[in-house]
Enzyme design. Sequence first.
Site, PDB file in Angstrom:
ATOM      1  CB  SER A  34      -0.947  -0.004   1.203  1.00  0.00           C
ATOM      2  OG  SER A  34      -0.224  -0.125   2.411  1.00  0.00           O
ATOM      3  CD  GLU A  55       1.181   7.502   5.013  1.00  0.00           C
ATOM      4  OE1 GLU A  55       0.227   6.880   5.517  1.00  0.00           O
ATOM      5  OE2 GLU A  55       2.201   7.818   5.635  1.00  0.00           O
ATOM      6  CG  ASP A  76       2.571  17.481  16.358  1.00  0.00           C
ATOM      7  OD1 ASP A  76       2.808  17.531  17.564  1.00  0.00           O
ATOM      8  OD2 ASP A  76       3.212  18.106  15.498  1.00  0.00           O
ATOM      9  CG  PHE A 104      11.762  13.867  11.603  1.00  0.00           C
ATOM     10  CD1 PHE A 104      11.208  15.118  11.739  1.00  0.00           C
ATOM     11  CD2 PHE A 104      11.042  12.777  12.064  1.00  0.00           C
ATOM     12  CE1 PHE A 104       9.959  15.295  12.315  1.00  0.00           C
ATOM     13  CE2 PHE A 104       9.800  12.934  12.640  1.00  0.00           C
ATOM     14  CZ  PHE A 104       9.250  14.200  12.765  1.00  0.00           C
ATOM     15  CG  HIS A 121       1.320   1.946   4.550  1.00  0.00           C
ATOM     16  ND1 HIS A 121       0.422   1.960   3.517  1.00  0.00           N
ATOM     17  CD2 HIS A 121       1.250   3.186   5.123  1.00  0.00           C
ATOM     18  CE1 HIS A 121      -0.188   3.137   3.473  1.00  0.00           C
ATOM     19  NE2 HIS A 121       0.307   3.898   4.428  1.00  0.00           N
TER      20      HIS A 121
END
Length: 350
Positions: free
Chosen positions: A31, A33, A125, A231, A281
């Site tokens: 899948s 995103e 968030d 990050f 994913h």
Amino acid sequence: MTDMTGILSNWLSEMHIDGLLSRNSEAPILSFEFVPPRTDAMEQRLWHCIRHLAPLAPRFVSVTYGAGGTTQTGTLSTVLRLKRETDLIPAAHLTCVGATREEVDGLARCYRDAGVNHIVALRGDPCAGYSPRPGGYAYASDLVAGLRRIADFDISVVAYPETHPTASSPDADLDNLKRKLDVGATRAITQYFFDSEIYLRFLDRCLAAGITAPIIPGIMPVSNYEQIVRFSAVCGVTVPAWLRHLFDGTAKNPELRRIIACMVAVEQIRTLQTYGLNEFHVSTLNRSDLTYAIAHVLGVRPTETNASHNLTGLLETTEIPHDRETPADFDPTEGTQEGAPPFMLRTLFG
């Protein structure tokens, strides 16, 4: 001089390990995103990406939701267009931070009425700290329960193999995941990780805690190594030394970086397949070339029926800059930026 006797003995006794690319001939279920666009150029790039990847017939495609709900309109319009103009199955990210229950429920009903059945439920968030909004859903588990009252949604939630940075402990984080699944989530999709052992140990802990729902590995191709490092330091994802070594000396060689990124993602997926996992994913970052190459090497090929048949005529005349020639659309060090990349935001979304 090489001792050929030992090598030949191993070969003849079949005491050898097949290469990762040949260990499992079965193509995995993928899948994808996408990130909602913030500019016209980003929107063109997004739909070019969708058109390129749609023939691979992904199980579903998700559209992220900006920090604090900042891309609510972009997420909604992208998801509805996917539903209206393609045969893909869209999954809408939905957060509850900073909104009342009535606002969140209204958006969920909008998806329901449009025939969008898959929701990725996240807490969200906040810009600074977290405290539940009065009259709102406090946590993702509350959101999942609320969605179940509205419709029979297919609900995905998020799992953290290396523990959510704000969790009081790994056990508390696991308890939170179990709550989300117990109140009605169908599956969990993980935050990205690089060492397969991290995921496998997490899966052991899930099973020991009585979690039997699917835990889909989230795969983040390393399209920009420096951004990933920055990050990951913020969100608690381990960047292993072997990954740093692979990218050493490649700053001025983008073609080599793409080859390495493809190799790392393929090896990660093939390794997990050897343990019986077969669904993944993949974050596209709205760039199709790397994702398409990864899928191709894994044996995922275009189907005869183009899953985005309605998009073909619409986008064929649109000139899109090549993926490698376009700058990044986000800065992953800015956790609240609308265009922040997918799995990275999950570290902030509880």
